[in-house]
Scaffold this motif. Structure first.
Motif, PDB file in Angstrom:
ATOM      1  N   HIS A  53      58.224-137.093  61.689  1.00 33.14           N
ATOM      2  CA  HIS A  53      58.531-138.500  61.976  1.00 33.14           C
ATOM      3  C   HIS A  53      58.300-139.016  60.509  1.00 33.14           C
ATOM      4  O   HIS A  53      57.307-138.985  59.930  1.00 33.14           O
ATOM      5  CB  HIS A  53      57.560-138.958  63.035  1.00 33.14           C
ATOM      6  N   LEU A  54      58.940-139.910  60.147  1.00 31.94           N
ATOM      7  CA  LEU A  54      59.137-140.545  58.921  1.00 31.94           C
ATOM      8  C   LEU A  54      58.978-142.061  59.094  1.00 31.94           C
ATOM      9  O   LEU A  54      59.630-142.649  59.958  1.00 31.94           O
ATOM     10  CB  LEU A  54      60.312-140.451  57.989  1.00 31.94           C
ATOM     11  N   SER A  55      57.985-142.673  58.451  1.00 32.98           N
ATOM     12  CA  SER A  55      57.810-144.294  58.494  1.00 32.98           C
ATOM     13  C   SER A  55      57.783-144.941  57.230  1.00 32.98           C
ATOM     14  O   SER A  55      56.918-144.232  56.239  1.00 32.98           O
ATOM     15  CB  SER A  55      56.659-144.581  59.559  1.00 32.98           C
ATOM     16  N   ALA A  56      58.341-145.885  56.830  1.00 32.99           N
ATOM     17  CA  ALA A  56      58.263-146.744  55.594  1.00 32.99           C
ATOM     18  C   ALA A  56      56.774-147.234  55.451  1.00 32.99           C
ATOM     19  O   ALA A  56      56.231-147.850  56.316  1.00 32.99           O
ATOM     20  CB  ALA A  56      59.399-147.607  55.443  1.00 32.99           C
ATOM     21  N   GLU A  57      56.127-147.069  54.360  1.00 34.01           N
ATOM     22  CA  GLU A  57      54.659-147.610  54.040  1.00 34.01           C
ATOM     23  C   GLU A  57      54.803-148.864  53.188  1.00 34.01           C
ATOM     24  O   GLU A  57      54.736-149.830  53.889  1.00 34.01           O
ATOM     25  CB  GLU A  57      53.966-146.244  53.617  1.00 34.01           C
ATOM     26  N   ASP A  58      54.568-148.652  52.059  1.00 35.29           N
ATOM     27  CA  ASP A  58      54.479-149.624  51.065  1.00 35.29           C
ATOM     28  C   ASP A  58      55.485-149.481  49.795  1.00 35.29           C
ATOM     29  O   ASP A  58      55.974-148.427  49.714  1.00 35.29           O
ATOM     30  CB  ASP A  58      53.025-149.887  50.270  1.00 35.29           C
ATOM     31  N   ALA A  59      55.691-150.455  49.306  1.00 33.61           N
ATOM     32  CA  ALA A  59      56.636-150.418  48.074  1.00 33.61           C
ATOM     33  C   ALA A  59      56.285-151.354  46.725  1.00 33.61           C
ATOM     34  O   ALA A  59      55.605-152.163  47.042  1.00 33.61           O
ATOM     35  CB  ALA A  59      57.990-151.196  48.416  1.00 33.61           C
ATOM     36  N   THR A  60      56.279-150.594  45.514  1.00 32.60           N
ATOM     37  CA  THR A  60      55.844-151.408  44.526  1.00 32.60           C
ATOM     38  C   THR A  60      57.095-151.324  43.429  1.00 32.60           C
ATOM     39  O   THR A  60      58.005-150.772  43.761  1.00 32.60           O
ATOM     40  CB  THR A  60      54.617-150.557  43.688  1.00 32.60           C
ATOM     41  N   THR A  61      56.982-151.888  42.389  1.00 32.72           N
ATOM     42  CA  THR A  61      58.131-151.848  41.257  1.00 32.72           C
ATOM     43  C   THR A  61      58.451-150.437  40.964  1.00 32.72           C
ATOM     44  O   THR A  61      59.567-150.510  40.267  1.00 32.72           O
ATOM     45  CB  THR A  61      57.934-152.778  40.275  1.00 32.72           C
ATOM     46  N   ALA A  62      57.494-149.412  41.034  1.00 33.82           N
ATOM     47  CA  ALA A  62      57.624-148.157  40.276  1.00 33.82           C
ATOM     48  C   ALA A  62      57.895-147.071  41.400  1.00 33.82           C
ATOM     49  O   ALA A  62      58.404-146.218  41.169  1.00 33.82           O
ATOM     50  CB  ALA A  62      56.549-147.846  39.450  1.00 33.82           C
ATOM     51  N   VAL A  63      57.403-147.265  42.659  1.00 30.05           N
ATOM     52  CA  VAL A  63      57.366-146.387  43.675  1.00 30.05           C
ATOM     53  C   VAL A  63      57.387-146.786  45.055  1.00 30.05           C
ATOM     54  O   VAL A  63      57.032-147.944  45.402  1.00 30.05           O
ATOM     55  CB  VAL A  63      56.019-145.536  43.951  1.00 30.05           C
ATOM     56  N   LEU A  64      58.447-146.200  45.882  1.00 32.10           N
ATOM     57  CA  LEU A  64      58.210-146.256  47.200  1.00 32.10           C
ATOM     58  C   LEU A  64      57.538-145.319  48.079  1.00 32.10           C
ATOM     59  O   LEU A  64      57.696-143.862  47.867  1.00 32.10           O
ATOM     60  CB  LEU A  64      59.768-146.258  47.786  1.00 32.10           C
ATOM     61  N   TYR A  65      56.672-145.710  48.838  1.00 31.85           N
ATOM     62  CA  TYR A  65      55.943-144.818  49.678  1.00 31.85           C
ATOM     63  C   TYR A  65      56.300-144.641  51.047  1.00 31.85           C
ATOM     64  O   TYR A  65      56.627-145.866  51.756  1.00 31.85           O
ATOM     65  CB  TYR A  65      54.170-145.291  49.463  1.00 31.85           C
ATOM     66  N   TYR A  66      56.475-143.385  51.578  1.00 30.19           N
ATOM     67  CA  TYR A  66      56.739-143.526  53.043  1.00 30.19           C
ATOM     68  C   TYR A  66      55.951-142.012  53.567  1.00 30.19           C
ATOM     69  O   TYR A  66      55.566-141.215  52.661  1.00 30.19           O
ATOM     70  CB  TYR A  66      58.358-143.123  53.349  1.00 30.19           C
ATOM     71  N   ARG A  67      55.627-142.203  54.684  1.00 30.55           N
ATOM     72  CA  ARG A  67      54.774-141.283  55.476  1.00 30.55           C
ATOM     73  C   ARG A  67      55.463-140.352  56.163  1.00 30.55           C
ATOM     74  O   ARG A  67      56.334-140.767  56.745  1.00 30.55           O
ATOM     75  CB  ARG A  67      53.786-141.858  56.374  1.00 30.55           C
ATOM     76  N   VAL A  68      55.294-138.878  56.063  1.00 33.09           N
ATOM     77  CA  VAL A  68      55.894-137.925  56.874  1.00 33.09           C
ATOM     78  C   VAL A  68      54.891-137.105  57.825  1.00 33.09           C
ATOM     79  O   VAL A  68      53.804-136.723  57.526  1.00 33.09           O
ATOM     80  CB  VAL A  68      56.517-136.709  56.309  1.00 33.09           C
ATOM     81  N   THR A  69      55.108-137.183  59.210  1.00 31.41           N
ATOM     82  CA  THR A  69      53.871-136.903  60.102  1.00 31.41           C
ATOM     83  C   THR A  69      54.863-135.562  60.656  1.00 31.41           C
ATOM     84  O   THR A  69      55.742-135.781  61.365  1.00 31.41           O
ATOM     85  CB  THR A  69      53.537-137.933  61.376  1.00 31.41           C
ATOM     86  N   CYS A  70      54.270-134.514  60.461  1.00 30.90           N
ATOM     87  CA  CYS A  70      54.835-133.129  61.205  1.00 30.90           C
ATOM     88  C   CYS A  70      54.029-132.740  62.354  1.00 30.90           C
ATOM     89  O   CYS A  70      52.608-132.563  62.340  1.00 30.90           O
ATOM     90  CB  CYS A  70      54.911-132.227  60.113  1.00 30.90           C
TER      91      CYS A  70
END
Length: 572
Positions: free
Chosen positions: A306-323
């Motif tokens: 299961h993938l979900s978008a977390e936060d975004a900065t000007t340099a990095v996009l963070y997303y969570r992966v739950t296995c």
């Protein structure tokens, strides 16, 4: 004369009897007082009695209630509303001062930053916040876990509540100060303010990612392949011989697709489900994968991502992966290696947006600066990365060292390993021909490669590389080697730990050693206890833990482990 001697003898005997009575009474009182600190003497009932007596002395009027086997006490103290929670499965009480501050939901990012800075104060008090969607508001609370008895409860509670009042004032003042800086003002640099906040947001996510179970790259390099299904199965879940059969993908917009080609499933990049053109295009997606493995080639198993978008900065996009690795039914019998696999895992991955050219420019600058410092006397001390770069005359080797070490410091162990391994292979074949400084780099690279394998859970490979670091007599290298031995439950681990502890105290008492040697000794002591517990040698572990209670830095650790042992002990 005879009467005088008899009188003196009588008085002397009377004095001895009084001395014996007083000392025996003090000994009993002391033993009774110390027993209140023993884990097996701390119960919900003793904690409630201690709290009740303390609140009575503080002139508080507590209201007691029961909820889910827990006992909750609510009371008012100096115009503050507190609650204490007692549970039957822990020797600690939880003191909470709720609603110390409230802010509009629009300021949640600013408030989150303040709360995270408060966590670095070093006190046992932690700050947390809850969101009231109906208002909408954000409420801040403080929580502390305390160990009390009837002798110290009043002082412990009083001091902790005073600290909570001070923390309340700190949160209020820091929030107001930062809010003023963020509001419109003459000369305000909007871009700078946004950049500062993005840095804070990145720090919060990086701190979260640093606590992941290792095994998958925590970042994805811009322009490079994203984390794949095959990588997730092999590195994060340790599935050997991963052979996918089908994968059903579902997204929030209602679309569903099915893949049946094994190679296409294994190389499927997870990030593409959420990210396109450098931004999030979906907030969540899910993949249901059926597969077989080398351990069970004839059995079809299921892995759900299961993938979900977390936060975004000007340099990095963070997303969570739950296995979630769906367990097999009981009728399959002993699961062998499969039974040791984690059933669930949740991690955050960072997708870098920084262009490759910018990274190369940074590398060239760092390499030149490191070499200039290395050849200039009395220059500032080199950073760990620069110390490795300074000895690299070859550009390819320098790039592998620079980028690999940078990824390692960012806890991106999977990505760092190929770069650091390539650098290691350049040094290893000619070790006898290396200068003293180059040998230092060789040992450092051995440590870094071994640590990458350790954090990825591949302990056998980690052991091979960390073993090479022992001749350098570096405490950090030795500690990582011990971690590896304990993780492997190696038969040599206890002997190595005991030898290490003996070497610290061989030249004198522990108190006479320097701070680093003492810290190393206490580290070995904790790891020995961990190993004994892992080997189910409870009696030896208990004896060692009780020794740690005697006013050492390991006392908190020992109290917790003894409490866990008591909790897990079989009931008569």
């Amino acid at each position: 004369m005879k009467e005088i001697l008899v009188s003196v003898l009588f008085i002397t005997m009377l004095g001895y009897m009084l001395y014996w009575l007083v000392m025996n009474l003090l000994r009993r009182m002391n033993s009774k007082w110390l027993s209140t600190f023993r884990p097996d003497h701390v119960t919900l009932g003793t904690n409630r009695a201690a709290v009740s007596a303390a609140l009575k002395q503080l002139s508080c009027q507590p209201e007691w209630s029961e909820s889910d086997e827990k006992t909750i006490c609510r009371y008012e103290y100096q115009n503050g509303y507190f609650s204490i929670t007692l549970a039957p499965d822990t020797m600690y009480i939880q003191l909470m001062y709720a609603y110390i501050f409230t802010a509009p939901l629009a300021n949640i990012e600013l408030l989150r930053s303040v709360c995270n800075r408060c966590l670095l104060t070093g006190t046992p008090i932690k700050t947390t916040y809850t969101i009231d969607d109906d208002k909408p508001k954000v409420h801040v609370h403080t929580i502390a876990s305390l160990l009390v008895n009837r002798y110290n409860a009043k002082e412990v509670l009083t001091e902790c509540m005073r600290d909570m009042f001070r923390l309340q004032r700190t949160v209020m003042s820091e929030f107001e100060d930062n809010e003023k800086k963020m509001t419109a003002a003459p000369g305000r640099d909007v871009e700078k303010a946004n950049a500062e906040w993005h840095n804070e947001l990145a720090l919060i996510n990086e701190l979260h990612m640093a606590n992941h179970p290792a095994g998958l790259p925590t970042h994805e390099q811009a322009g490079a392949a994203m984390a794949t299904v095959g990588q997730m199965a092999a590195n994060a879940l340790s599935i050997t011989g991963f052979a996918p059969q089908t994968m059903v993908v579902s997204t929030e917009d209602g679309t569903t697709s099915t893949l049946t080609v094994p190679e296409a499933i294994a190389t499927y990049t997870l990030g593409q489900l959420l990210i396109a053109n450098g931004r999030f295009v979906r907030s969540w997606a899910m993949a249901d994968i059926s597969y077989s493995s080398a351990d069970r080639p004839d059995t079809l198993q299921h892995l759900i991502l299961h993938l979900s978008a977390e936060d975004a900065t000007t340099a990095v996009l963070y997303y969570r992966v739950t296995c979630t690795l769906v367990p097999l039914p009981d009728h399959f019998g002993p699961a062998g290696l499969v039974s040791s696999e984690p059933r669930a895992l949740s991690i955050v991955i960072g997708h870098d947006l920084k262009p490759t050219k910018q990274q190369v420019d940074q590398f060239r600058y760092q390499w030149k600066e490191a070499r200039d410092k290395a050849h200039t006397p009395n220059d500032p001390k080199l950073t760990p990365t620069q110390r490795l770069l300074a000895l690299c005359a070859d550009r390819g080797l320098a790039w592998a060292v620079y980028y690999g070490h940078r990824l390692y410091l960012g806890h991106r162990f999977y990505e760092a390993l190929p770069f650091l391994s390539a650098a290691y292979e350049r040094y290893a074949p000619r070790f006898d021909q290396l200068s003293h400084s180059e040998q230092h780099s060789y040992y450092e690279l051995s440590y870094l490669v071994g640590s990458c394998y350790y954090h990825m859970g591949q302990l056998t490979q980690a052991y091979y590389y960390l073993l090479h670091t022992l001749p350098f007599n570096n405490i950090i290298y030795a500690e990582q080697f011990v971690n590896c031995l304990v993780g492997l439950r190696d038969s040599e681990a206890l002997r190595y730990i005991n030898d290490g502890m003996d070497s610290v105290t061989r030249d004198g008492a522990l108190e006479e050693q320097d701070h680093n040697q003492q810290a190393f000794y206490y580290f070995l002591q904790r790891r020995k206890a961990d190993l004994l517990l892992a080997l189910h040698r409870r009696d030896e572990a208990t004896q060692l833990l009780q020794q740690m209670l005697d006013n050492t830095p390991n006392s908190d650790y020992a109290i917790y482990q003894l409490a866990q042992l008591q909790k897990d002990a079989p009931q008569p």
